[in-house]
Design a protein around this motif. Structure first.
Motif, PDB file in Angstrom:
ATOM      1  N   LEU A 179       0.835  -1.206   0.000  1.00  0.00           N
ATOM      2  CA  LEU A 179       0.000   0.000   0.000  1.00  0.00           C
ATOM      3  C   LEU A 179       0.868   1.254   0.000  1.00  0.00           C
ATOM      4  O   LEU A 179       0.529   2.263  -0.632  1.00  0.00           O
ATOM      5  N   ASP A 180       1.999   1.187   0.699  1.00  0.00           N
ATOM      6  CA  ASP A 180       2.923   2.315   0.713  1.00  0.00           C
ATOM      7  C   ASP A 180       3.529   2.516  -0.666  1.00  0.00           C
ATOM      8  O   ASP A 180       3.718   3.639  -1.125  1.00  0.00           O
ATOM      9  N   ARG A 181       3.828   1.415  -1.347  1.00  0.00           N
ATOM     10  CA  ARG A 181       4.371   1.495  -2.704  1.00  0.00           C
ATOM     11  C   ARG A 181       3.340   2.083  -3.660  1.00  0.00           C
ATOM     12  O   ARG A 181       3.673   2.890  -4.536  1.00  0.00           O
ATOM     13  N   TRP A 182       2.108   1.681  -3.513  1.00  0.00           N
ATOM     14  CA  TRP A 182       1.016   2.222  -4.341  1.00  0.00           C
ATOM     15  C   TRP A 182       0.896   3.723  -4.129  1.00  0.00           C
ATOM     16  O   TRP A 182       0.699   4.496  -5.067  1.00  0.00           O
ATOM     17  N   LYS A 183       1.022   4.147  -2.872  1.00  0.00           N
ATOM     18  CA  LYS A 183       0.967   5.579  -2.549  1.00  0.00           C
ATOM     19  C   LYS A 183       2.086   6.328  -3.266  1.00  0.00           C
ATOM     20  O   LYS A 183       1.862   7.404  -3.840  1.00  0.00           O
ATOM     21  N   LEU A 184       3.309   5.770  -3.236  1.00  0.00           N
ATOM     22  CA  LEU A 184       4.443   6.413  -3.910  1.00  0.00           C
ATOM     23  C   LEU A 184       4.204   6.550  -5.405  1.00  0.00           C
ATOM     24  O   LEU A 184       4.481   7.592  -6.005  1.00  0.00           O
ATOM     25  N   LEU A 185       3.676   5.494  -6.014  1.00  0.00           N
ATOM     26  CA  LEU A 185       3.404   5.539  -7.449  1.00  0.00           C
ATOM     27  C   LEU A 185       2.335   6.578  -7.768  1.00  0.00           C
ATOM     28  O   LEU A 185       2.411   7.293  -8.767  1.00  0.00           O
ATOM     29  N   ARG A 186       1.318   6.654  -6.935  1.00  0.00           N
ATOM     30  CA  ARG A 186       0.267   7.660  -7.119  1.00  0.00           C
ATOM     31  C   ARG A 186       0.843   9.065  -7.030  1.00  0.00           C
ATOM     32  O   ARG A 186       0.464   9.966  -7.776  1.00  0.00           O
ATOM     33  N   GLN A 187       1.769   9.262  -6.103  1.00  0.00           N
ATOM     34  CA  GLN A 187       2.384  10.577  -5.942  1.00  0.00           C
ATOM     35  C   GLN A 187       3.279  10.926  -7.118  1.00  0.00           C
ATOM     36  O   GLN A 187       3.589  12.090  -7.338  1.00  0.00           O
ATOM     37  N   MET A 188       3.690   9.906  -7.876  1.00  0.00           N
ATOM     38  CA  MET A 188       4.515  10.128  -9.061  1.00  0.00           C
ATOM     39  C   MET A 188       3.661  10.137 -10.329  1.00  0.00           C
ATOM     40  O   MET A 188       4.129   9.885 -11.427  1.00  0.00           O
ATOM     41  N   ASN A 189       2.356  10.403 -10.153  1.00  0.00           N
ATOM     42  CA  ASN A 189       1.396  10.516 -11.256  1.00  0.00           C
ATOM     43  C   ASN A 189       1.169   9.201 -12.001  1.00  0.00           C
ATOM     44  O   ASN A 189       0.815   9.188 -13.172  1.00  0.00           O
ATOM     45  N   ASN A 190       1.396   8.095 -11.310  1.00  0.00           N
ATOM     46  CA  ASN A 190       1.080   6.787 -11.873  1.00  0.00           C
ATOM     47  C   ASN A 190      -0.326   6.418 -11.389  1.00  0.00           C
ATOM     48  O   ASN A 190      -0.551   6.214 -10.206  1.00  0.00           O
ATOM     49  N   THR A 191      -1.282   6.329 -12.300  1.00  0.00           N
ATOM     50  CA  THR A 191      -2.688   6.113 -11.929  1.00  0.00           C
ATOM     51  C   THR A 191      -3.098   4.640 -11.991  1.00  0.00           C
ATOM     52  O   THR A 191      -4.270   4.319 -12.095  1.00  0.00           O
ATOM     53  N   THR A 192      -2.133   3.743 -11.931  1.00  0.00           N
ATOM     54  CA  THR A 192      -2.417   2.309 -11.994  1.00  0.00           C
ATOM     55  C   THR A 192      -3.314   1.890 -10.830  1.00  0.00           C
ATOM     56  O   THR A 192      -2.982   2.182  -9.673  1.00  0.00           O
ATOM     57  N   PRO A 193      -4.432   1.224 -11.085  1.00  0.00           N
ATOM     58  CA  PRO A 193      -5.263   0.699  -9.989  1.00  0.00           C
ATOM     59  C   PRO A 193      -4.469  -0.283  -9.138  1.00  0.00           C
ATOM     60  O   PRO A 193      -3.525  -0.923  -9.619  1.00  0.00           O
ATOM     61  N   PHE A 194      -4.861  -0.432  -7.879  1.00  0.00           N
ATOM     62  CA  PHE A 194      -4.082  -1.222  -6.933  1.00  0.00           C
ATOM     63  C   PHE A 194      -3.888  -2.662  -7.391  1.00  0.00           C
ATOM     64  O   PHE A 194      -2.779  -3.193  -7.348  1.00  0.00           O
ATOM     65  N   PHE A 195      -4.956  -3.326  -7.824  1.00  0.00           N
ATOM     66  CA  PHE A 195      -4.839  -4.741  -8.179  1.00  0.00           C
ATOM     67  C   PHE A 195      -4.034  -4.943  -9.470  1.00  0.00           C
ATOM     68  O   PHE A 195      -3.385  -5.974  -9.646  1.00  0.00           O
ATOM     69  N   ASP A 196      -4.070  -3.941 -10.364  1.00  0.00           N
ATOM     70  CA  ASP A 196      -3.200  -4.006 -11.545  1.00  0.00           C
ATOM     71  C   ASP A 196      -1.741  -3.836 -11.129  1.00  0.00           C
ATOM     72  O   ASP A 196      -0.836  -4.455 -11.700  1.00  0.00           O
ATOM     73  N   LEU A 197      -1.525  -2.979 -10.138  1.00  0.00           N
ATOM     74  CA  LEU A 197      -0.174  -2.788  -9.622  1.00  0.00           C
ATOM     75  C   LEU A 197       0.369  -4.093  -9.040  1.00  0.00           C
ATOM     76  O   LEU A 197       1.533  -4.438  -9.241  1.00  0.00           O
ATOM     77  N   VAL A 198      -0.489  -4.825  -8.322  1.00  0.00           N
ATOM     78  CA  VAL A 198      -0.070  -6.098  -7.736  1.00  0.00           C
ATOM     79  C   VAL A 198       0.410  -7.057  -8.824  1.00  0.00           C
ATOM     80  O   VAL A 198       1.421  -7.746  -8.676  1.00  0.00           O
ATOM     81  N   LYS A 199      -0.307  -7.090  -9.958  1.00  0.00           N
ATOM     82  CA  LYS A 199       0.073  -7.967 -11.064  1.00  0.00           C
ATOM     83  C   LYS A 199       1.381  -7.517 -11.716  1.00  0.00           C
ATOM     84  O   LYS A 199       2.256  -8.323 -12.018  1.00  0.00           O
ATOM     85  N   GLN A 200       1.506  -6.187 -11.928  1.00  0.00           N
ATOM     86  CA  GLN A 200       2.672  -5.661 -12.634  1.00  0.00           C
ATOM     87  C   GLN A 200       3.930  -5.684 -11.775  1.00  0.00           C
ATOM     88  O   GLN A 200       5.029  -5.924 -12.260  1.00  0.00           O
ATOM     89  N   GLN A 201       3.764  -5.411 -10.494  1.00  0.00           N
ATOM     90  CA  GLN A 201       4.912  -5.218  -9.607  1.00  0.00           C
ATOM     91  C   GLN A 201       5.048  -6.338  -8.575  1.00  0.00           C
ATOM     92  O   GLN A 201       5.603  -6.122  -7.496  1.00  0.00           O
ATOM     93  N   LYS A 202       4.547  -7.517  -8.886  1.00  0.00           N
ATOM     94  CA  LYS A 202       4.510  -8.587  -7.884  1.00  0.00           C
ATOM     95  C   LYS A 202       5.882  -8.921  -7.305  1.00  0.00           C
ATOM     96  O   LYS A 202       5.991  -9.362  -6.156  1.00  0.00           O
ATOM     97  N   ASN A 203       6.934  -8.718  -8.091  1.00  0.00           N
ATOM     98  CA  ASN A 203       8.273  -9.009  -7.590  1.00  0.00           C
ATOM     99  C   ASN A 203       8.882  -7.838  -6.824  1.00  0.00           C
ATOM    100  O   ASN A 203       9.941  -7.980  -6.217  1.00  0.00           O
ATOM    101  N   ASN A 204       8.239  -6.677  -6.898  1.00  0.00           N
ATOM    102  CA  ASN A 204       8.792  -5.477  -6.272  1.00  0.00           C
ATOM    103  C   ASN A 204       7.906  -4.906  -5.165  1.00  0.00           C
ATOM    104  O   ASN A 204       8.220  -3.856  -4.615  1.00  0.00           O
ATOM    105  N   LEU A 205       6.814  -5.590  -4.847  1.00  0.00           N
ATOM    106  CA  LEU A 205       5.886  -5.050  -3.858  1.00  0.00           C
ATOM    107  C   LEU A 205       6.530  -4.920  -2.483  1.00  0.00           C
ATOM    108  O   LEU A 205       6.169  -4.037  -1.704  1.00  0.00           O
ATOM    109  N   TYR A 206       7.464  -5.802  -2.199  1.00  0.00           N
ATOM    110  CA  TYR A 206       8.108  -5.763  -0.884  1.00  0.00           C
ATOM    111  C   TYR A 206       9.566  -5.318  -0.984  1.00  0.00           C
ATOM    112  O   TYR A 206      10.394  -5.692  -0.158  1.00  0.00           O
TER     113      TYR A 206
END
Length: 199
Positions: free
Chosen positions: A32-59
């Motif tokens: 969720l913190d990573r999603w917040k950072l991406l949102r602040q960088m103007n990345n509008t990816t929905p959360f569950f799409d982010l999970v799929k795209q960034q599954k290796n980088n979520l942690y």
């Protein structure tokens, strides 16, 4: 705990251990913190799409985040308890005044923010490196530590300390102070309602 710390410091050690455990558990919410950072960088990816795209980088940065949290929350809880004992001299003679709750919470929050700032600097750099978003292998935390020290020396680990103090200390102070203020009121209200229902 008392066999290692003695009765005098049992309460403080318990508070610090509780804070450390809370800090470890909080790492579970790192995506969720990573999603917040991406949102602040103007990345509008929905959360569950982010999970799929960034599954290796979520942690990414989970180890340094865990270290930061353990240092921050154990310090916050522990210092608050020590300062509270200084005021009360280990004797509770009545309700703790609200100003005392604010002072003890502030002392803990300031200490926690300062002691955890180096780890927070490393964690933030790890999460915001541009190569994160291209699937490349990120720099390790030790490599980032070496870079920071090479560029700015020990002062590099104090980056952002004033904004963090300004944003975190008031929040933590009133979070703890108000929760401690409201708890006796809620307990009293519940006891009163329970007594009324028995009648």
């Amino acid at each position: 705990i008392s066999q290692w710390t003695g009765e005098k410091y049992k309460s403080t050690a318990t508070h610090m251990l509780s804070g450390a455990l809370y800090g470890v558990v909080e790492v579970a919410f790192l995506p969720l913190d990573r999603w917040k950072l991406l949102r602040q960088m103007n990345n509008t990816t929905p959360f569950f799409d982010l999970v799929k795209q960034q599954k290796n980088n979520l942690y990414v940065g989970s180890a340094i985040t865990c270290l930061r949290n353990i240092k921050a929350f154990s310090t916050w809880f522990g210092v608050s308890d020590v300062v509270n004992k200084y005021f009360s001299h280990d004797v509770q003679l009545g309700p703790v005044p609200f100003y005392q709750r604010v002072i003890t919470s502030s002392a803990g929050a300031i200490a926690a923010t300062i002691i955890s700032n180096p780890a927070d600097v490393v964690k933030t750099i790890m999460q915001t490196q541009s190569d994160r978003f291209h699937g490349e292998k990120p720099d390790s935390s030790m490599k980032i530590v070496a870079k920071i020290y090479g560029q700015d020396g020990v002062y590099g680990f104090a980056r952002g300390i004033w904004p963090r103090l300004g944003s975190i200390v008031p929040r933590l102070t009133f979070l703890k102070a108000l929760s401690e203020e409201f708890t006796p009121m809620i307990n009293k209200a519940l006891d009163s309602s329970a007594g009324y229902s028995r009648k």
